[in-house]
Design a protein around this motif. Structure first.
Motif, PDB file in Angstrom:
ATOM      1  N   CYS A 139     -24.160  26.053   7.690  1.00 60.52           N
ATOM      2  CA  CYS A 139     -24.016  27.447   8.122  1.00 60.52           C
ATOM      3  C   CYS A 139     -24.583  27.648   9.525  1.00 60.52           C
ATOM      4  O   CYS A 139     -24.581  28.750  10.044  1.00 60.52           O
ATOM      5  N   HIS A 160     -27.741  27.225  10.523  1.00 61.30           N
ATOM      6  CA  HIS A 160     -29.113  27.726  10.617  1.00 61.30           C
ATOM      7  C   HIS A 160     -29.996  26.764  11.411  1.00 61.30           C
ATOM      8  O   HIS A 160     -31.038  27.164  11.935  1.00 61.30           O
ATOM      9  N   GLU A 192     -32.171  31.741   3.294  1.00 61.38           N
ATOM     10  CA  GLU A 192     -31.225  32.854   3.482  1.00 61.38           C
ATOM     11  C   GLU A 192     -30.042  32.760   2.519  1.00 61.38           C
ATOM     12  O   GLU A 192     -29.445  33.763   2.171  1.00 61.38           O
ATOM     13  N   GLU A 193     -29.693  31.519   2.108  1.00 66.36           N
ATOM     14  CA  GLU A 193     -28.450  31.307   1.350  1.00 66.36           C
ATOM     15  C   GLU A 193     -28.579  31.737  -0.113  1.00 66.36           C
ATOM     16  O   GLU A 193     -28.523  30.925  -1.039  1.00 66.36           O
ATOM     17  N   HIS A 253     -19.811  26.843   5.889  1.00 66.03           N
ATOM     18  CA  HIS A 253     -19.765  26.424   4.472  1.00 66.03           C
ATOM     19  C   HIS A 253     -18.606  25.460   4.221  1.00 66.03           C
ATOM     20  O   HIS A 253     -18.284  25.184   3.069  1.00 66.03           O
TER      21      HIS A 253
HETATM   22 ZN   LIG Z   1     -24.231  30.623   4.950  1.00 66.34          ZN
END
Ligand SMILES: [Zn+2]
Ligand SMILES: [Zn+2]
Length: 377
Positions: free
Chosen positions: A88, A90, A122-123, A348
């Motif tokens: 993602c 991050h 966060e996910e 993703h």
């Molecule tokens: Zn994500």
């Protein structure tokens, strides 16, 4: 910054396991003279940087966690952990915030306090809530808070944002329907929860069409339907699951109420019972008007007005930075990750990789927000 980012990419950690990542973040912040606080909301880190005599404070937030999914890339810095990847970007967000921190620590071209917020998980695991619950804004008061996310399909050097609801809130639901099991050839002596479940799934399709206002919007997706194990056995129960998205808390509540009313009354009509468990995963991301204008102006000063979309279409996806925005005014901006081969692959996806060319635009906008929010006298 590219070297930092690729190192994070190779040595990734999933939600609440970001021990190496947070240790590296803390070590670098400290080396640049930034006061470091660790263990906030689990593996969260906050850096504090002061300049001048001002007491206004800006929070800058990056997420740090990777995903529980295998990586299909084969470049030299691919994931070293089987079954996990930075899918993602991050790794890039962490790097962007580090870059901004180093720049601000060296230049100190601001008057006030900056809180660098490195958030775990966060996910979908509640890292933002964990930091807020751990006293983030009591210990590190912020007058405003800013976050960002890379955006595949948007050219590098472009930004997207809107005032108001920018990303949807998310709810997950589990629905259990209890009938009466029995022989598949003797329906008259059973209550088949499969038939009832099918009727409930169909009825749920009416909620967005008939109950949500046409100028509002929501998603109701049934994504799981589990029932029965044999050809000739009518099962006792059916389990449904799925997700709901909406931009307003009231709309989310309306959808939940309608789901419960439909499920229980349809089940009752079939002689079955239904129980709905509904849980909030994230609230909507709602950008403040003043902070949206400020960060969009800062972006336009760097890349030109033509490269800043100030009316970005809201996304039905969700993001837990919303819990920080629910506590403090702020804004969340999208940073172009590139199009086509370079940066166009969706997050993703097993072949996704953050585009290193986007990193300066992420670091740059975070630093620019501080200089604009906390101008030197
Ligand atoms: Zn994500
Ligand atoms: Zn993300």
């Amino acid at each position: 910054m590219t070297a930092w980012r690729r190192d994070f990419h190779a040595h990734l950690e999933a939600g609440f396991e970001e021990h190496r990542t947070s240790a590296l973040v803390a070590e670098r912040l400290a080396a640049w003279g930034i006061e470091v606080h660790r263990g906030i909301g689990g593996t969260g880190v906050v850096g504090v940087l002061r300049s001048g005599r001002g007491n206004l404070a800006v929070g800058l937030r990056a997420d740090t966690d990777a995903l529980e999914m295998p990586e299909a890339n084969d470049f030299p810095y691919r994931s070293t952990i089987p079954g996990k990847m930075h899918g993602c970007g991050h790794d890039g967000h962490t790097t962007m915030l580090l870059g901004a921190a180093r720049y601000l620590a060296e230049t100190k071209n601001f008057d006030g306090i900056v809180h660098f917020i490195f958030q775990p998980a966060e996910e979908g695991q509640g890292g933002a809530q964990a930091m807020v619950a751990d006293g983030l804004f009591e210990r590190f008061p912020c007058d405003s808070v800013y976050g960002l996310h890379n955006q595949p399909g948007m050219a590098v050097g472009h930004y997207g944002i809107r005032a108001g609801a920018m990303m949807a809130g998310c709810g997950f639901f589990d629905l259990d329907i209890h009938g009466r099991g029995g022989h598949g050839a003797r329906p008259e002596s059973t209550v088949n929860p499969v038939v009832c479940g099918a009727a409930v799934v169909s009825a749920f399709q009416s909620i967005v069409a008939r109950n949500v206002a046409p100028n509002d919007t929501a998603v109701v997706s049934v994504t799981g339907f589990t029932a029965g194990t044999a050809y000739n056995v009518i099962p006792e129960r059916v389990s449904l699951r799925g997700t709901v998205r909406a931009f307003r808390t009231g709309t989310m509540q309306l959808v939940e109420e309608r789901m419960r009313a439909l499920a229980t009354s349809i089940a009752s009509g079939f002689g079955a019972t239904a129980e709905l468990a509904f849980r909030e995963v994230t609230v909507p991301v709602v950008n403040g008007a003043a902070q949206t204008a400020l960060i969009a102006d800062a972006a336009a000063a760097m890349v030109g007005e033509a490269h800043v979309d100030r009316q970005r279409i809201p996304a039905m996806g969700s993001e837990d930075f919303s819990y920080m925005l629910a506590e403090r005014p702020g804004a969340y901006i999208l940073v172009g990750n590139g199009t086509g081969e370079a940066g166009g692959c969706e997050v993703h996806n097993p072949r996704y990789d953050l585009n290193d060319a986007a990193i300066p635009y992420g670091a740059g906008i975070l630093a620019a927000v501080v200089e604009k929010e906390l101008p030197r006298g």
